[in-house]
Design a protein around this motif. Structure first.
Motif, PDB file in Angstrom:
ATOM      1  N   ARG A 110       0.892  -1.156   0.000  1.00 45.91           N
ATOM      2  CA  ARG A 110       0.000   0.000   0.000  1.00 45.91           C
ATOM      3  C   ARG A 110       0.929   1.203   0.000  1.00 45.91           C
ATOM      4  O   ARG A 110       1.784   1.322   0.873  1.00 45.91           O
ATOM      5  N   TYR A 111       0.762   2.118  -0.953  1.00 45.23           N
ATOM      6  CA  TYR A 111       1.830   3.084  -1.193  1.00 45.23           C
ATOM      7  C   TYR A 111       1.283   4.455  -1.576  1.00 45.23           C
ATOM      8  O   TYR A 111       0.087   4.642  -1.827  1.00 45.23           O
ATOM      9  N   GLU A 112       2.211   5.415  -1.655  1.00 49.51           N
ATOM     10  CA  GLU A 112       1.856   6.822  -1.800  1.00 49.51           C
ATOM     11  C   GLU A 112       1.753   7.291  -3.250  1.00 49.51           C
ATOM     12  O   GLU A 112       0.853   8.055  -3.598  1.00 49.51           O
ATOM     13  N   ARG A 113       2.672   6.878  -4.091  1.00 53.18           N
ATOM     14  CA  ARG A 113       2.754   7.434  -5.448  1.00 53.18           C
ATOM     15  C   ARG A 113       2.995   6.313  -6.447  1.00 53.18           C
ATOM     16  O   ARG A 113       3.674   5.343  -6.140  1.00 53.18           O
ATOM     17  N   GLN A 114       2.432   6.479  -7.659  1.00 55.31           N
ATOM     18  CA  GLN A 114       2.636   5.437  -8.661  1.00 55.31           C
ATOM     19  C   GLN A 114       2.758   6.024 -10.054  1.00 55.31           C
ATOM     20  O   GLN A 114       2.279   7.126 -10.337  1.00 55.31           O
ATOM     21  N   ARG A 115       3.393   5.241 -10.909  1.00 54.47           N
ATOM     22  CA  ARG A 115       3.459   5.534 -12.341  1.00 54.47           C
ATOM     23  C   ARG A 115       3.093   4.257 -13.084  1.00 54.47           C
ATOM     24  O   ARG A 115       3.684   3.199 -12.840  1.00 54.47           O
ATOM     25  N   VAL A 116       2.116   4.328 -13.968  1.00 53.79           N
ATOM     26  CA  VAL A 116       1.696   3.178 -14.768  1.00 53.79           C
ATOM     27  C   VAL A 116       2.681   3.032 -15.922  1.00 53.79           C
ATOM     28  O   VAL A 116       2.904   3.969 -16.687  1.00 53.79           O
ATOM     29  N   THR A 117       3.267   1.845 -16.060  1.00 55.31           N
ATOM     30  CA  THR A 117       4.264   1.612 -17.104  1.00 55.31           C
ATOM     31  C   THR A 117       3.745   0.763 -18.258  1.00 55.31           C
ATOM     32  O   THR A 117       4.326   0.770 -19.342  1.00 55.31           O
ATOM     33  N   LYS A 118       2.681   0.020 -18.045  1.00 58.80           N
ATOM     34  CA  LYS A 118       2.089  -0.786 -19.114  1.00 58.80           C
ATOM     35  C   LYS A 118       0.660  -1.146 -18.737  1.00 58.80           C
ATOM     36  O   LYS A 118       0.344  -1.349 -17.567  1.00 58.80           O
ATOM     37  N   VAL A 119      -0.194  -1.222 -19.760  1.00 59.00           N
ATOM     38  CA  VAL A 119      -1.588  -1.625 -19.581  1.00 59.00           C
ATOM     39  C   VAL A 119      -1.798  -2.914 -20.350  1.00 59.00           C
ATOM     40  O   VAL A 119      -1.541  -2.981 -21.554  1.00 59.00           O
ATOM     41  N   ARG A 120      -2.277  -3.943 -19.658  1.00 58.32           N
ATOM     42  CA  ARG A 120      -2.553  -5.236 -20.284  1.00 58.32           C
ATOM     43  C   ARG A 120      -4.068  -5.458 -20.295  1.00 58.32           C
ATOM     44  O   ARG A 120      -4.703  -5.471 -19.245  1.00 58.32           O
ATOM     45  N   VAL A 121      -4.624  -5.632 -21.499  1.00 66.68           N
ATOM     46  CA  VAL A 121      -6.070  -5.787 -21.664  1.00 66.68           C
ATOM     47  C   VAL A 121      -6.390  -7.263 -21.873  1.00 66.68           C
ATOM     48  O   VAL A 121      -5.828  -7.914 -22.751  1.00 66.68           O
ATOM     49  N   GLY A 122      -7.316  -7.792 -21.079  1.00 66.54           N
ATOM     50  CA  GLY A 122      -7.658  -9.211 -21.127  1.00 66.54           C
ATOM     51  C   GLY A 122      -8.814  -9.526 -22.054  1.00 66.54           C
ATOM     52  O   GLY A 122      -8.875  -9.063 -23.198  1.00 66.54           O
ATOM     53  N   ARG A 123      -9.789 -10.272 -21.541  1.00 68.59           N
ATOM     54  CA  ARG A 123     -10.850 -10.811 -22.389  1.00 68.59           C
ATOM     55  C   ARG A 123     -12.063  -9.899 -22.487  1.00 68.59           C
ATOM     56  O   ARG A 123     -12.372  -9.123 -21.599  1.00 68.59           O
ATOM     57  N   CYS A 124     -12.751 -10.044 -23.608  1.00 70.39           N
ATOM     58  CA  CYS A 124     -14.094  -9.488 -23.795  1.00 70.39           C
ATOM     59  C   CYS A 124     -15.070 -10.318 -22.964  1.00 70.39           C
ATOM     60  O   CYS A 124     -14.764 -11.435 -22.544  1.00 70.39           O
ATOM     61  N   GLY A 125     -16.264  -9.799 -22.735  1.00 74.45           N
ATOM     62  CA  GLY A 125     -17.265 -10.534 -21.975  1.00 74.45           C
ATOM     63  C   GLY A 125     -17.680 -11.842 -22.614  1.00 74.45           C
ATOM     64  O   GLY A 125     -18.165 -12.748 -21.937  1.00 74.45           O
ATOM     65  N   CYS A 126     -17.450 -11.985 -23.942  1.00 79.99           N
ATOM     66  CA  CYS A 126     -17.815 -13.218 -24.641  1.00 79.99           C
ATOM     67  C   CYS A 126     -16.765 -14.302 -24.463  1.00 79.99           C
ATOM     68  O   CYS A 126     -16.981 -15.441 -24.853  1.00 79.99           O
ATOM     69  N   GLY A 127     -15.620 -13.935 -23.883  1.00 77.73           N
ATOM     70  CA  GLY A 127     -14.559 -14.906 -23.667  1.00 77.73           C
ATOM     71  C   GLY A 127     -13.399 -14.797 -24.633  1.00 77.73           C
ATOM     72  O   GLY A 127     -12.349 -15.386 -24.410  1.00 77.73           O
ATOM     73  N   GLN A 128     -13.576 -14.038 -25.731  1.00 78.92           N
ATOM     74  CA  GLN A 128     -12.490 -13.847 -26.694  1.00 78.92           C
ATOM     75  C   GLN A 128     -11.533 -12.759 -26.196  1.00 78.92           C
ATOM     76  O   GLN A 128     -11.890 -11.934 -25.362  1.00 78.92           O
ATOM     77  N   GLN A 129     -10.332 -12.776 -26.738  1.00 76.87           N
ATOM     78  CA  GLN A 129      -9.380 -11.712 -26.413  1.00 76.87           C
ATOM     79  C   GLN A 129      -9.935 -10.363 -26.873  1.00 76.87           C
ATOM     80  O   GLN A 129     -10.390 -10.211 -27.999  1.00 76.87           O
ATOM     81  N   ALA A 130      -9.946  -9.380 -25.973  1.00 73.59           N
ATOM     82  CA  ALA A 130     -10.408  -8.046 -26.333  1.00 73.59           C
ATOM     83  C   ALA A 130      -9.426  -7.406 -27.308  1.00 73.59           C
ATOM     84  O   ALA A 130      -8.215  -7.559 -27.185  1.00 73.59           O
ATOM     85  N   GLN A 131      -9.965  -6.650 -28.260  1.00 75.75           N
ATOM     86  CA  GLN A 131      -9.139  -5.977 -29.267  1.00 75.75           C
ATOM     87  C   GLN A 131      -9.358  -4.471 -29.286  1.00 75.75           C
ATOM     88  O   GLN A 131      -8.613  -3.741 -29.924  1.00 75.75           O
ATOM     89  N   LEU A 132     -10.380  -4.016 -28.560  1.00 74.67           N
ATOM     90  CA  LEU A 132     -10.749  -2.611 -28.533  1.00 74.67           C
ATOM     91  C   LEU A 132     -11.229  -2.242 -27.135  1.00 74.67           C
ATOM     92  O   LEU A 132     -11.484  -3.119 -26.299  1.00 74.67           O
ATOM     93  N   LEU A 133     -11.402  -0.958 -26.913  1.00 72.26           N
ATOM     94  CA  LEU A 133     -12.022  -0.451 -25.692  1.00 72.26           C
ATOM     95  C   LEU A 133     -13.254   0.334 -26.111  1.00 72.26           C
ATOM     96  O   LEU A 133     -13.169   1.233 -26.957  1.00 72.26           O
ATOM     97  N   ALA A 134     -14.414   0.002 -25.549  1.00 69.48           N
ATOM     98  CA  ALA A 134     -15.676   0.626 -25.945  1.00 69.48           C
ATOM     99  C   ALA A 134     -16.214   1.508 -24.828  1.00 69.48           C
ATOM    100  O   ALA A 134     -16.097   1.180 -23.644  1.00 69.48           O
ATOM    101  N   ASP A 135     -16.806   2.629 -25.222  1.00 69.31           N
ATOM    102  CA  ASP A 135     -17.406   3.567 -24.276  1.00 69.31           C
ATOM    103  C   ASP A 135     -18.652   2.925 -23.662  1.00 69.31           C
ATOM    104  O   ASP A 135     -19.582   2.543 -24.358  1.00 69.31           O
ATOM    105  N   MET A 136     -18.662   2.788 -22.332  1.00 73.84           N
ATOM    106  CA  MET A 136     -19.806   2.191 -21.650  1.00 73.84           C
ATOM    107  C   MET A 136     -20.969   3.159 -21.507  1.00 73.84           C
ATOM    108  O   MET A 136     -22.086   2.764 -21.173  1.00 73.84           O
ATOM    109  N   GLY A 137     -20.710   4.477 -21.700  1.00 65.80           N
ATOM    110  CA  GLY A 137     -21.763   5.466 -21.548  1.00 65.80           C
ATOM    111  C   GLY A 137     -21.998   5.892 -20.114  1.00 65.80           C
ATOM    112  O   GLY A 137     -22.944   6.627 -19.819  1.00 65.80           O
ATOM    113  N   GLU A 138     -21.153   5.432 -19.203  1.00 68.91           N
ATOM    114  CA  GLU A 138     -21.281   5.809 -17.794  1.00 68.91           C
ATOM    115  C   GLU A 138     -19.900   5.852 -17.173  1.00 68.91           C
ATOM    116  O   GLU A 138     -18.915   5.418 -17.782  1.00 68.91           O
ATOM    117  N   GLY A 139     -19.802   6.400 -15.983  1.00 69.13           N
ATOM    118  CA  GLY A 139     -18.506   6.468 -15.320  1.00 69.13           C
ATOM    119  C   GLY A 139     -18.540   7.373 -14.111  1.00 69.13           C
ATOM    120  O   GLY A 139     -19.406   7.235 -13.250  1.00 69.13           O
TER     121      GLY A 139
END
Length: 226
Positions: A110-139
């Motif tokens: 548990r720490y004070e400051r961070q820098r993100v060095t890489k983003v790894r994107v996993g699966r789509c909800g259907c189980g396939q490897q995700a290839q895009l990021l889609a706007d959910m329309g909320e946040g």
């Protein structure tokens, strides 16, 4: 009596770690960021960020008497294992370096400051490897949450490619992350290598059956001797 205080730990070098987060895009589409999946889910943060108390207190994070601060795990396998939990299903996996004050716990920090060095994107909800990021329309206020999707499930939603999201994160790499899944090209090679001998065996079997049918047909149609 004097009160005992546990010593605050500080490292001279940034400490690597792994965590899960939801990808976010600013309302004007000019910036990318993340939100937490548990305590930090009500706030968005950028590639480089300082922790703030999730309870709204003014003390410096992380505090030993509070649960505030960024959290990370030491092992990427532990972070990937969390993605099987429904609460973390649509999160992405972040590689980070932690700095500043920190508090150790069993599997991470548990720490004070961070820098993100890489983003790894996993699966789509259907189980396939995700290839895009889609706007959910909320946040959150000023931020929209992005959902990892494959091209088939993207539909008509606003989409952001990995490359575009990387640019919104000041060049932080955004990559597909699906260990243990054989790529389609390898599957095709494997199928072809397996299919040829299988088809050869099937043809040989069919030829043997055809020869047997022809012999039986010849026996039934040959003239009988009186």
């Amino acid at each position: 009596m004097p009160r005992f205080r546990a010593p605050k730990e500080r490292s001279a070098e940034p400490l690597p770690g792994f965590k899960l987060a939801h990808p976010m895009i600013s309302v004007d589409g000019t910036s990318g960021g993340f939100s937490g999946v548990s305590l930090g889910r009500t706030r968005a943060y950028r590639v480089i960020a300082d922790a703030e108390c999730a309870q709204g207190a003014s003390h410096r994070s992380p505090a030993r008497w509070c649960d505030c601060g960024f959290y990370c795990l030491h092992a990427i396998a532990d972070a990937r294992a969390l993605t099987c939990d429904p609460d973390y299903r649509y999160a992405v996996l972040l590689e980070i370096v932690a700095s500043g004050r920190y508090i150790r716990y069993e599997r991470g920090l548990r720490y004070e400051r961070q820098r993100v060095t890489k983003v790894r994107v996993g699966r789509c909800g259907c189980g396939q490897q995700a290839q895009l990021l889609a706007d959910m329309g909320e946040g959150l206020v000023g931020w929209r949450r992005l959902l990892p999707v494959c091209t088939s499930c993207a539909g008509r939603r606003r989409i952001v490619s990995f490359e575009a999201f990387s640019r919104l994160l000041a060049g932080t790499p955004v990559v597909a992350d699906e260990p243990g899944i054989v790529p389609d090209a390898e599957l095709a090679d494997t199928d072809e290598a397996t299919l040829v001998p299988l088809l050869t065996a099937e043809v040989a079997l069919l030829q043997a059956r055809l020869d047997a049918v022809q012999r039986e047909l010849a026996r039934l149609t040959e003239p009988r001797k009186n």
